[in-house]
Design a protein around this motif. Structure first.
Motif, PDB file in Angstrom:
ATOM      1  N   TYR A 275       0.884   9.059  -5.981  1.00 57.51           N
ATOM      2  CA  TYR A 275       0.745  10.466  -5.567  1.00 57.51           C
ATOM      3  C   TYR A 275       2.041  11.247  -5.467  1.00 57.51           C
ATOM      4  O   TYR A 275       2.000  12.479  -5.491  1.00 57.51           O
ATOM      5  CB  TYR A 275       0.016  10.527  -4.218  1.00 57.51           C
TER       6      TYR A 275
ATOM      7  N   ASN B 167       0.996   4.005  -3.046  1.00 53.06           N
ATOM      8  CA  ASN B 167       0.729   5.423  -2.754  1.00 53.06           C
ATOM      9  C   ASN B 167       1.848   6.318  -3.275  1.00 53.06           C
ATOM     10  O   ASN B 167       1.581   7.388  -3.814  1.00 53.06           O
ATOM     11  CB  ASN B 167       0.520   5.644  -1.253  1.00 53.06           C
TER      12      ASN B 167
ATOM     13  N   GLY C  87      -6.015   2.158   1.415  1.00 53.40           N
ATOM     14  CA  GLY C  87      -4.601   1.848   1.627  1.00 53.40           C
ATOM     15  C   GLY C  87      -4.055   2.273   2.984  1.00 53.40           C
ATOM     16  O   GLY C  87      -3.497   1.449   3.730  1.00 53.40           O
TER      17      GLY C  87
ATOM     18  N   GLU D 250       0.832  -1.211   0.000  1.00 54.59           N
ATOM     19  CA  GLU D 250       0.000   0.000   0.000  1.00 54.59           C
ATOM     20  C   GLU D 250       0.869   1.265   0.000  1.00 54.59           C
ATOM     21  O   GLU D 250       0.532   2.250  -0.665  1.00 54.59           O
ATOM     22  CB  GLU D 250      -0.957   0.000   1.196  1.00 54.59           C
TER      23      GLU D 250
HETATM   24 MG   LIG Z   1      -3.492   3.943  -1.594  1.00 53.94          MG
END
Ligand SMILES: [Mg+2]
Ligand SMILES: Nc1ncnc2c1ncn2[C@@H]1O[C@H](COP(=O)(O)OP(=O)(O)OP(=O)(O)O)[C@@H](O)[C@H]1O
Length: 155
Positions: free
Chosen positions: A62, A58, A116, A54
């Motif tokens: 991002y 991420n 997440g 996770e």
């Molecule tokens: Mg995530």
């Protein structure tokens, strides 16, 4: 800002790049294999795998770029994900199940359910997160190796 006090327990550090969806999952499986070779219990490895996967997705989704490091201490495993990116303004909100700012590209890859960070927290015995908007985000998870702890698989 690398973690202070347990550098001698560093087992691995992996670099991850934003938008590199083709490589999603590589870092978490490398860490999984590293822990297997260290003889770490399967139920612990499963929890670490959730956290690292996770965190990895991420960063890819991002951030611009980041690292995931893991440390094997005598009685715990520490996972630290540090990125350079937009950061998070409201961490409480980001931790809420179902909250997501995932764009079309992320959703097409099958991510963006907003689960997440909540799952990282649930899989950790101790969880810390901090972020500086415009600079980046840091997530630190600890899993205890001994004794029955919160979140441990009891089956
Ligand atoms: Mg995530
Ligand atoms: N490293 C990060 N940098 C900047 N923003 C982040 C980062 N990680 C998470 N976020 C923000 O927090 C929100 C929630 O993250 P979380 O991982 O819980 O869900 P998601 O990534 O949207 O979906 P899922 O993880 O279920 O695929 C994200 O949509 C994003 O807005």
């Amino acid at each position: 800002m690398p973690s202070e006090g347990y550098e001698e327990y560093l087992e691995g550090i992996y670099e991850i790049f934003g938008r590199d969806f083709v490589d999603a999952g590589i870092v978490s499986s490398q860490i999984k294999n590293g822990l297997k070779s260290r003889g770490i219990t399967e139920s612990i490895i499963r929890r670490v795998a959730v956290i690292t996967f996770e965190a990895e997705v991420n960063i890819i989704s991002y951030a611009h770029q980041g690292t995931i490091s893991y440390y094997v201490l005598p009685d715990s495993i520490i996972i630290e994900a540090i990125d350079v990116g937009p950061g998070i303004n409201d961490i409480e909100l980001a931790l809420q199940e179902g909250y997501s700012t995932a764009d079309e590209t992320i959703r097409e890859m099958g991510f963006g359910a907003g689960m997440g960070l909540a799952n990282i927290k649930k899989s950790s015995d101790s969880f810390e997160m901090s972020s500086v908007p415009g600079e980046g985000t840091r997530v630190k998870s600890t899993i205890w190796l001994k004794g029955k702890q919160q979140g441990e698989d009891v089956t």
